[in-house]
Design an enzyme around this catalytic site. Structure first.
Site, mmCIF file in Angstrom:
data_model
loop_
_atom_site.group_PDB
_atom_site.id
_atom_site.type_symbol
_atom_site.label_atom_id
_atom_site.label_comp_id
_atom_site.label_asym_id
_atom_site.label_seq_id
_atom_site.Cartn_x
_atom_site.Cartn_y
_atom_site.Cartn_z
ATOM 1 C CE LYS A 16 0.938 0.907 4.406
ATOM 2 N NZ LYS A 16 1.560 2.126 4.955
ATOM 3 C CD GLU A 29 10.987 0.924 4.837
ATOM 4 O OE1 GLU A 29 11.530 0.622 3.756
ATOM 5 O OE2 GLU A 29 11.538 0.743 5.939
#
Length: 333
Positions: A191, A281
């Site tokens: 996500k 990330e």
């Protein structure tokens, strides 16, 4: 990792009537905002909590001695090194390892193998120990302020998952369990790529309709990749998939969202990252995911445009146009 802002953790309000579990000793590896938030959640539950970071100077063995649960909350780039350090130390045979890192290992994955996830790095080093994944819509700053939140702890070892669940659950932090470790871990990881895309959409002020379409198609893309990986599709409709995506794609507290938003404002990626606390990330995840998708012929149109955007090959406006001008197709196959 979850999205978080500052390593300062104020006292989290905790209703006095909530029953406390049997006290455990928890070792938290990583003193960033998420690690410190987890430490505070464990402390208010009455556990003995020790926090370690590579910069602290504390002896790792001292932190690990007698630990019932070891929670790793380090960034993806530091996971391999921390796993090696813990493996070189001594832990109790009953120790449960929990990973709260959201990312893909850039040093693994080729034509014949998939990139490794943090839990797989821990399990490879400690095959006799239960390993769990902690993931969900957990913006640490809100949790620090005592706002209600929920998360998932996933493990194929039911007892281990329930132990972690009881250790962290409170009236303001609800912990669910799930046996689909792979799906829960991938949901929280993938996500972040979609969050960069949605941040770009918001930065361009394209409106609610465009954002809703992007989030919905982003979920379809995550499910497509996750199903190829071997995860259960229904897992991605839970807290670690859809739930985490809704939180990350709707909050300026999300670092990945802020990357996309900054790029849409005409700033360079270097400038955005310079002013960003912690690690986004999604940048590394995009890079690794594109490599996988290319090798395995998986359709990832949103990830593809995010990758081009991060590499400076396309403008934010052109990235959106490329998605809108794709060939007509049915929504469901």
């Amino acid at each position: 990792m979850s999205e978080h802002e500052s390593s300062h953790v104020p006292h989290t309000p905790h209703p006095p009537h909530t029953p406390h579990p049997t006290p455990h000793t928890l070792a938290i590896l990583g003193a960033g905002a998420w690690g410190m938030t987890l430490a505070e959640l464990a402390r208010i539950r009455g556990h003995n909590v020790r926090v370690w970071s590579r910069q602290s100077g504390d002896r790792l063995q001292t932190i690990l001695d007698g630990a019932d649960v070891v929670i790793s909350a380090v960034s993806m780039k530091g996971v391999r090194a921390v796993v090696e350090q813990v493996h070189a130390a001594a832990v109790s045979p009953q120790t449960i390892f929990v990973t709260a890192t959201k990312g893909l290992d850039p040093a693994s994955g080729n034509q014949s193998s998939l990139p490794l996830l943090p839990s797989q790095l821990w399990q490879a080093a400690f095959p006799a120990h239960p390993v769990a994944v902690l993931s969900g819509p957990n913006l640490s700053k809100e949790i620090q302020q005592g706002m209600p939140a929920a998360t998932v702890v996933a493990s194929q070892d039911r007892v281990a998952a329930e132990t972690v669940q009881k250790a962290l659950s409170s009236a303001s932090f609800r912990v669910y369990t799930n046996p689909d470790t792979l799906g829960v871990e991938l949901g929280g990881t993938l996500k972040n790529v979609i969050a960069i895309a949605v941040g770009t959409c918001d930065g361009l002020h394209l409106g609610t309709n465009a954002k809703a379409a992007l989030v919905t198609r982003g979920l379809a893309e995550i499910i497509r990749v996750g199903s190829f990986w071997g995860a259960k599709p229904e897992t991605f409709y839970g807290l670690s998939g859809l739930g985490d995506m809704l939180a990350t794609c709707n909050s300026s507290l999300s670092r990945n969202y802020r990357v996309g938003y900054g790029l849409a404002q005409g700033r360079s990626l270097t400038d955005v990252l310079t002013h960003l606390e912690g690690t986004a990330e999604g940048i590394n995840t995009t890079r690794v995911l594109i490599q996988l998708a290319s090798q395995q012929a998986i359709a990832v149109p949103i990830t593809h445009q995010v990758d081009r955007l991060l590499n400076g090959e396309i403008t934010p406006q052109a990235a959106v146009e490329a998605l809108m001008l794709r060939d007509y197709k049915a929504e469901i196959h």
